[in-house]
Scaffold this motif. Sequence first.
Motif, mmCIF file in Angstrom:
data_model
loop_
_atom_site.group_PDB
_atom_site.id
_atom_site.type_symbol
_atom_site.label_atom_id
_atom_site.label_comp_id
_atom_site.label_asym_id
_atom_site.label_seq_id
_atom_site.Cartn_x
_atom_site.Cartn_y
_atom_site.Cartn_z
ATOM 1 N N SER A 22 -82.387 60.951 -53.161
ATOM 2 C CA SER A 22 -83.475 61.931 -53.168
ATOM 3 C C SER A 22 -84.492 61.568 -54.245
ATOM 4 O O SER A 22 -85.705 61.658 -54.044
ATOM 5 N N GLY A 25 -87.672 57.112 -54.290
ATOM 6 C CA GLY A 25 -88.449 57.181 -53.057
ATOM 7 C C GLY A 25 -89.829 56.621 -53.295
ATOM 8 O O GLY A 25 -90.021 55.767 -54.168
ATOM 9 N N GLY A 27 -92.141 57.908 -54.746
ATOM 10 C CA GLY A 27 -92.535 58.167 -56.135
ATOM 11 C C GLY A 27 -92.258 56.954 -57.015
ATOM 12 O O GLY A 27 -93.043 56.622 -57.895
ATOM 13 N N ASN A 28 -91.152 56.291 -56.759
ATOM 14 C CA ASN A 28 -90.795 55.127 -57.578
ATOM 15 C C ASN A 28 -91.547 53.882 -57.148
ATOM 16 O O ASN A 28 -92.056 53.149 -57.974
ATOM 17 N N ILE A 103 -94.902 68.992 -50.030
ATOM 18 C CA ILE A 103 -94.698 67.591 -50.428
ATOM 19 C C ILE A 103 -94.321 66.761 -49.204
ATOM 20 O O ILE A 103 -94.870 65.694 -48.961
ATOM 21 N N ALA A 231 -84.808 71.066 -54.550
ATOM 22 C CA ALA A 231 -84.011 70.026 -53.887
ATOM 23 C C ALA A 231 -82.739 69.734 -54.684
ATOM 24 O O ALA A 231 -81.642 69.651 -54.125
ATOM 25 N N ALA A 331 -84.018 65.305 -48.468
ATOM 26 C CA ALA A 331 -83.792 66.292 -49.537
ATOM 27 C C ALA A 331 -84.862 67.377 -49.496
ATOM 28 O O ALA A 331 -84.577 68.565 -49.697
HETATM 29 N N1 PFF Z 1 -88.220 61.949 -55.833
HETATM 30 C C1 PFF Z 1 -88.922 61.543 -54.659
HETATM 31 C C2 PFF Z 1 -89.677 60.263 -54.935
HETATM 32 O O1 PFF Z 1 -89.723 59.808 -56.076
HETATM 33 O O2 PFF Z 1 -90.231 59.714 -53.999
HETATM 34 C C3 PFF Z 1 -89.851 62.610 -54.182
HETATM 35 C C4 PFF Z 1 -89.232 63.950 -53.973
HETATM 36 C C5 PFF Z 1 -88.033 64.068 -53.266
HETATM 37 C C6 PFF Z 1 -89.854 65.067 -54.451
HETATM 38 C C7 PFF Z 1 -87.463 65.314 -53.038
HETATM 39 C C8 PFF Z 1 -89.318 66.306 -54.231
HETATM 40 C C9 PFF Z 1 -88.126 66.417 -53.526
HETATM 41 F F1 PFF Z 1 -87.630 67.587 -53.320
#
Ligand code: PFF
Length: 447
Positions: A22, A25, A27-28, A103, A231, A331
């Motif tokens: 989760s 993703g 984001g990284n 999101i 999440a 997630a």
């Molecule tokens: N953490 C995920 C990312 O870095 O892509 C994004 C994310 C996943 C945000 C799940 C919020 C969430 F509930």
Amino acid sequence: MTSSDRGQFTSRFGFIMAAAGSAVGLGNVWGFPTQTATNGGAAFLLVYLFMMALLAFPMLIAELTIGRYGQSNPIASLRKIWVKNKPVAAMFGVIALLTASMILSFYAILAGWLIGFGLAPIADVIGLNGVADWLVTFGTARNVSLTVLFMLMTVFVVRRGVSDGIEKWSSRLMPVLFVLFIALIGYIFTQDGAMDGLEMYLVPKWNHLNASLVVNAMGQAFFSLSLGVGAMMVYGSYLSKDINIPKTAGQVAIIDTGVAFMAGLLILPAMFVAKENGVQIFNELGELISSGNLVFVVLPALFDSMGLAGEVIGIAFFALMVIAALTSSIAMLEVPVSCLQEEAKMSRNKATKILGGTILLCSAIIAANFNALFDLVATASTVYMQPLLGVVWAVVLGWIWSRNSLLEEIRQGNPEIEQTWFWKIWPWYVKFVCPAAILIVFAYPFL
Ligand code: PFF
């Protein structure tokens, strides 16, 4: 529904993979390198690491603990703690689920692009050049079609529930992603120009430091650990009581930070390698051209430079990106699904389809009005809503939850915790420092 009817992660490894899935993703692999490149490199990296360790990580423990105590969806878990004001608790639960859905609605569009970039080389190989072009060219029809595809994949996994869907897929796919990253980093370092990227990434230039960099780094840290939107609360609720939460959260945060760091180690050098190969990355003023597209310009250029092997690696890489996005999107969808399933007593299957369809509709609206809506939705939900909801969870844990009940929960899986320095610091830290720090970061530009 009693707690025993609910799904549960079947092993600690499975949970770590799912929670790390989760967290890890777009984001990284997209957000972090893009932000690092646009915010001057190493200065952003350092502030980000600081935010991760000092704000996001303590909040991850908080969310997992609230969720495991609640043994239910975020609305019910919050209500269980905030007994004196259940409607307000429920309202924040609803805001969290709406933010998670928001999101997902922009995330699915981005993930769709990754599908396009993964399929394009295949289309090329079988001679469908027109299709290949369409797959990588910005356009509403492409954006919407690929988003539909991605949402169908998300719905497919979430419908299968916790251990059979989420856990199984995350455990299989996360390790593969790791290995591929390491191999690509090894390759990029052999290329001309890579060291310039490495220097930008690792040698800080402090003149880049400013208030907006700090706000962005905080949002990025909250986004990356999937905080604020419930999440991690809902994943915590599927966590068995014999698990040591702080330790497990630490492992998840390390994996997440590690993957972001590796993505930077790949993308920033790859930018300069691409530049060396004639791809235009910076304008005459030395600013990045279309930063949001960075990953989609730089990586295909990298794979092209690798000849035939590059085609195969490109396909594999984008396939893994889609998977990383999928372990995050499941997630996000799990938040509203668990609420609808438990609060409205709806079957998981039905809840997943209804919510998947509704969020897809929002994605289509964003895709059709891309310039007006995409950045707006992404910034509102990730830069503002996620940390602000973090403030609420810090207040719930620090000010509303009785310290004894909190101790009792976190002691399960960690019987000696009361004697540790962690217990002496963390509850106070979450009570005072986290909410104050988050609010100060927001308020600073206005002071
Ligand atoms: N953490 C995920 C990312 O870095 O892509 C994004 C994310 C996943 C945000 C799940 C919020 C969430 F509930």
